[in-house]
Design an enzyme around this catalytic site. Structure first.
Site, PDB file in Angstrom:
ATOM      1  CE  LYS A  95      -4.489   0.824   0.347  1.00 38.57           C
ATOM      2  NZ  LYS A  95      -5.533  -0.145  -0.031  1.00 38.57           N
TER       3      LYS A  95
HETATM    4  N1  GLU Z   1      -7.297   0.024  -3.402  1.00 39.74           N
HETATM    5  C1  GLU Z   1      -8.025  -1.178  -3.666  1.00 39.74           C
HETATM    6  C2  GLU Z   1      -8.078  -2.052  -2.425  1.00 39.74           C
HETATM    7  O1  GLU Z   1      -7.896  -1.608  -1.331  1.00 39.74           O
HETATM    8  C3  GLU Z   1      -7.524  -1.888  -4.908  1.00 39.74           C
HETATM    9  C4  GLU Z   1      -6.113  -2.382  -4.836  1.00 39.74           C
HETATM   10  C5  GLU Z   1      -5.603  -2.954  -6.152  1.00 39.74           C
HETATM   11  O2  GLU Z   1      -6.376  -3.124  -7.075  1.00 39.74           O
HETATM   12  O3  GLU Z   1      -4.408  -3.227  -6.206  1.00 39.74           O
HETATM   13  O4  GLU Z   1      -8.367  -3.220  -2.519  1.00 39.74           O
END
Ligand code: GLU
Length: 405
Positions: A95
């Site tokens: 993240k």
């Molecule tokens: N931000 C989204 C989540 O928390 C998508 C993450 C992604 O597709 O890599 O799942």
């Protein structure tokens, strides 16, 4: 981590592996100098945490928000690891975030900030190492800048370095709607499991962004009645059902729900305790807590957001017999179609929307069934079962690979 600990205990995880999985692999902190429109330079702080990459490249979004902290990014990166494993994608978890208020930045400032942040974390990025996506307050346009910056440094176009891109440049059809669609699919599965009809099911949705607004529309299309919606400006309640097209038109014109006349005004807290069948928190973390959990009246909670329920609230919801579809399962539709996007980019062959949606339905339905089966087998709630399933998958790979010492 208390949820991780409980699942690890139930799985009888060996002490060494327990220690490994409790720590992120890599944490990056970067200063992001950005030229502002007034000619001055501001320095923002950015993070990228790679929590675990045993099952494949790290995968996870980037958020732009004033609330971003390293602790938050670490927690979100861990959740991405369990999320990818629960739906069995060949990815690890990561993240990223930049501490800023994107609503106060011009388009030019946002672009310069995004590019400098991307350059700052470029050493870990790549289709085989770490693949970002949109998250809170980031979107397709931001992903296009990330992709372009990375490609400029590599000296060739690399589409698979990021997902959630515009369709015209290697994005996938259905990606934008995928998280909300996934919520719709698992909510229907939960209703089926509980013997509740879909027709007329009343739903309150917190958050009217990419997840909440799409989930609301798709669930309404299935016959549910959306009686409340909300955003930062507060909540809007209408017993007869919210006119979602009017709400969407309002948001388009005013950049938010503020001033929406299609329902009685309530607070975001009131929305959580409405007398509805399904509660769908799709905004930020820590909104259902040990303080308000006893007042929740919904029969089902579908966690569209990451971490909307605190660990302290879990037992209260259990005692009340509320069926919780945990975040790492409920909102996994987004990363699942991100996986499809990455596969399409690498193959250079693109699927039609029906193929994307059918494959998403298949994965979400199967994952819901896997978690439900485990929860019955071990007599635990859906959250603990989801953690058990994902931790055991990650642990298995660690055992096979061994510790490189
Ligand atoms: N931000 C989204 C989540 O928390 C998508 C993450 C992604 O597709 O890599 O799942």
């Amino acid at each position: 981590m208390s949820r991780f600990d409980r699942a690890a205990e139930l799985l009888d995880l060996e002490p060494g592996l327990y220690k490994v999985l409790r720590h992120p692999e890599k944490q990056i902190i970067v200063s992001v100098p950005t030229l502002m429109d007034n000619g001055e330079v501001e320095v923002f702080t950015g993070y990228r945490v790679l929590y675990n990459t045993s099952r494949g490249p790290a995968k996870g979004g980037i958020r732009f928000d004033l609330q971003v902290t390293l602790e938050e990014v670490k927690a979100l990166a861990a959740w991405m690891t369990w999320k990818c494993a629960v739906v069995n994608l060949p990815f690890g978890g990561s993240k990223g975030g930049v501490v800023c208020d994107p609503f106060k930045l011009s388009a030019g400032e946002l672009e310069r900030l995004t590019r400098r942040y991307t350059a700052g974390i470029i050493a870990t990025l790549g289709p085989d190492s770490d693949v970002p996506a949109p998250d809170v307050n980031t979107n397709e346009r931001v992903m296009a800048w990330v992709m372009d910056t990375y490609s400029m440094h590599m000296r060739h176009t690399v589409t698979a370095v990021v997902t959630g891109k515009p369709v015209e440049m290697g994005g996938s059809l259905g990606r934008r709607e995928a998280t909300g669609r996934g919520c719709m699919i698992v909510t229907k599965e939960a209703l089926k499991h509980l013997g509740m009809p879909v027709q007329g099911t009343t739903i309150a949705v917190q958050g009217f962004g990419n997840v909440g607004s799409i989930a609301a529309q798709l669930l309404q299309r299935e016959g549910c009645k959306i009686v409340a919606i909300s955003d930062k400006s507060g909540g809007y309640y209408n017993k007869g059902g919210i006119d979602l097209s009017a709400a969407l038109a309002h948001v388009k014109q005013h950049r938010g729900l503020e001033g929406f006349r299609g329902g009685d005004q309530i607070s975001n807290d009131d929305l959580l305790t409405l007398d509805v069948d399904v509660l769908l928190p799709a905004a930020l973390e820590n909104v259902i807590t040990s303080k308000n959990a006893s007042k929740v009246r919904a029969r089902v909670i579908c966690e569209g957001a990451n971490g909307p329920t605190t660990a302290g609230a879990d037992s209260v919801l259990d005692e009340k017999g509320i069926f919780v579809i945990p975040d790492i399962l409920a909102n996994a539709g987004g990363v699942t179609v991100s996986y499809f996007e990455w596969v399409q980019d690498r193959g250079g062959y693109f699927w039609d929307e029906a193929t994307v949606n059918n494959r998403l339905t298949e994965i979400m339905t199967r994952s819901f069934a896997d978690v439900l089966q485990l929860s019955r087998q071990h007599k635990v709630n859906m959250r603990t079962a989801a953690y058990m399933l994902s931790i055991s998958r990650v642990a298995t790979v660690h055992r096979l690979r061994g510790i490189y010492a």
